[in-house]
Design a protein around this motif. Structure first.
Motif, short mmCIF file in Angstrom:
data_model
loop_
_atom_site.label_atom_id
_atom_site.label_comp_id
_atom_site.label_asym_id
_atom_site.label_seq_id
_atom_site.Cartn_x
_atom_site.Cartn_y
_atom_site.Cartn_z
N PRO A 16 39.36 41.44 36.25
CA PRO A 16 40.48 42.07 35.54
C PRO A 16 41.65 41.08 35.46
O PRO A 16 42.09 40.55 36.50
N ALA A 56 42.08 49.26 36.81
CA ALA A 56 41.10 48.16 36.74
C ALA A 56 40.17 48.19 37.95
O ALA A 56 38.97 47.92 37.85
N THR A 62 34.02 44.89 39.80
CA THR A 62 35.19 44.08 39.50
C THR A 62 35.56 43.19 40.67
O THR A 62 35.42 43.58 41.84
#
Length: 498
Positions: A16, A56, A62
């Motif tokens: 992100p 995010a 992530t």
């Protein structure tokens, strides 16, 4: 249309990347140049920036986020990340704003260095709001799979109104996994065209959200810019040309310096990058663009009318703070400190802060930036700073000013300290209101507790420190011929400002 998400999807790691620049002038007087809207709490428990980071984090697979911001906001970013426990974030400092294409190139290069060619970059702005996080994550899963297949993915936001302030996207043929070909970018339309777009299911807002493979984005940027003489430079490897943006960003990242917890891009190299948007530099020219629809209550919080989304009042009113409304309709009031009363008025926005009050018709709030421009032209501080000025060690607030004196309320965070410093033109008196102060003055150290005070002579090297676990609050009385913030000489500073 309904977004269909396959039950199981796999993709490489997502990095992100949150763009935290911008000044948010349309939300003045709450938003100021030194503390813009992305760092404000507007209708929630978190700031827009913090909400973006948390959103995010909710997306599958992530990595820790990468934040790209300016030098002036670096400590705000670091503190707001710390407050939500976002350990491991990388903060990259742009020497100057160059629009989104150079920022995207830096993001892709950094992701490639840290996570390899297959890393996916999820580029998003720090000052947007999303109501439905699960729907956001569902769209991100489709975009990630599409990006892993070699597409540069843009999110098409389902429009809720005919908006002339946004660009639009036109959906093309389906790609088979919930994504589509991107048929067309449309610049900000007039009212008639915007209403026609909203009436058609094939058009959506361009919300400035992108998800792409770092490798594919850099390859497309290099290919496209090398073919455009105005945005390319002679290659150092052969007789052809290469991307000016990529050339400048590689050099800026290669020569970057580590400063405390920040990465400072090389200013000279970065200044050579063309000032282009990612739309113009790549997305409008590539044949690899894809479109993923998203219906998640997205808003760019671009004007005070955003508050109308937060109210369920049958008369359309919104009130935050000490507000009293009588016989009003569609009135939005945000009060920071004083009582604000409104009687018998309609369709107004009223925003009160300690040093400024805004009163505007709802249909003119986009023009607030004009007021801010005039304030800047006149050198007014209200365009830049709040009465409460935040520093990495805490904050200060000007309480009173007059000829040759100034009174401030200073709050020092637990276990924090100011720089060792001196002033050429002023002396200072410190009175502790609560907490314990550790004072250094001309080499002598001593402690002050509540209701105790000390005097700092003009020209004396001094430091204020909070050794305790609770905030330290004191009143500072300055006296002298000049009281500006630039009358300071730092000898030592924990935050690299000496």
């Amino acid at each position: 249309m309904t977004l269909e998400v396959p039950a199981a999807m796999t993709h490489p790691i997502i990095v992100p990347v949150i763009l935290a620049g911008g000044s948010g002038t349309r939300l003045w007087p709450l938003s100021r140049e030194a503390w813009p809207k992305q760092f404000l709490k507007i209708g929630g428990d978190y700031t827009l920036f913090q909400s973006t980071v948390l959103r995010a984090r909710a997306v599958e697979l992530t990595a820790p986020p990468v934040i790209i911001c300016g030098d002036a906001h670096r400590f705000i970013v670091a503190e707001q990340l710390r407050a939500i426990g976002s350990a491991g974030a990388t903060i990259i400092l742009e020497p100057q704003g160059r629009n989104t294409a150079p920022a995207a190139a830096i993001a892709a290069l950094h992701a490639q260095q840290q996570h390899g060619d297959d890393a996916l970059v999820f580029l998003m702005s720090a000052d947007h709001a999303v109501d439905d996080v699960p729907a956001f994550c569902a769209a991100a899963r489709i975009a990630a799979q599409t990006a892993a297949d070699g597409r540069l993915t843009v999110f098409g936001i389902k429009p809720s109104r005919a908006e002339t302030g946004y660009g639009y996207l036109k959906r093309g043929a389906p790609l088979g996994n919930g994504a589509f070909e991107l048929a067309e970018f449309v610049e900000k339309p007039d009212r008639q065209r915007a209403e026609a777009f909203v009436a058609q299911d094939s058009y959506a807002w361009n919300g400035g959200l992108f998800l792409f493979s770092a490798r594919v984005f850099l390859e497309e940027l290099a290919r496209i810019e090398a073919a455009l003489p105005e945005r390319s430079v002679p290659s150092t490897q052969d007789s052809g040309r290469t991307s000016a943006t990529l050339f400048a960003c590689r050099a800026a990242l290669s020569a970057a310096k580590r400063d405390l917890d920040f990465i400072r891009l090389d200013a000279e190299a970065f200044s050579r990058a063309p000032e282009d948007s990612i739309d113009y530099a790549v997305m409008e020219r590539t044949d690899k663009a894809a479109y993923v629809p998203m219906d998640a209550g997205w808003d760019d919080v671009g004007a005070w009318t955003y508050l109308s989304k937060l109210t369920q009042s049958p008369d359309g009113n919104y009130a935050q703070g000490d507000v009293m409304l009588e016989a009003c309709r569609n009135v939005l009031v945000h009060a920071e400190g004083r009582l604000v009363g409104a009687l018998g008025v309609d369709d107004l926005v009223i925003v009160e802060t300690q040093d400024a009050v805004l009163v505007a018709r709802r249909d003119r709030v986009q023009d607030v930036r004009r007021l801010v421009a005039r304030l800047r032209e006149q050198g007014r501080s209200e365009a830049v700073v709040h009465p409460v000025v935040h520093r990495p060690w805490g904050s200060y607030e000007t309480v009173a000013t007059g000829p040759r004196f100034q009174v401030k309320r200073i709050v020092v965070k637990a276990e924090s300290k100011l720089s060792l410093q001196m002033h050429h033109h002023r002396a200072e008196h410190w009175i502790v209101v609560c907490g314990t102060a550790k004072v250094t003055c001309e080499g002598r150290e001593f402690l002050l507790s509540e209701n105790q005070s000390t005097y700092i002579p003009l020209g004396a090297a001094h430091r204020l420190e909070n050794p305790g676990k609770m905030p330290l609050e004191l009143i500072e009385v300055q006296s002298g011929a000049y009281l500006g913030e630039d009358d300071i000489v730092r000898f030592d500073d924990a935050y690299g400002r000496a």
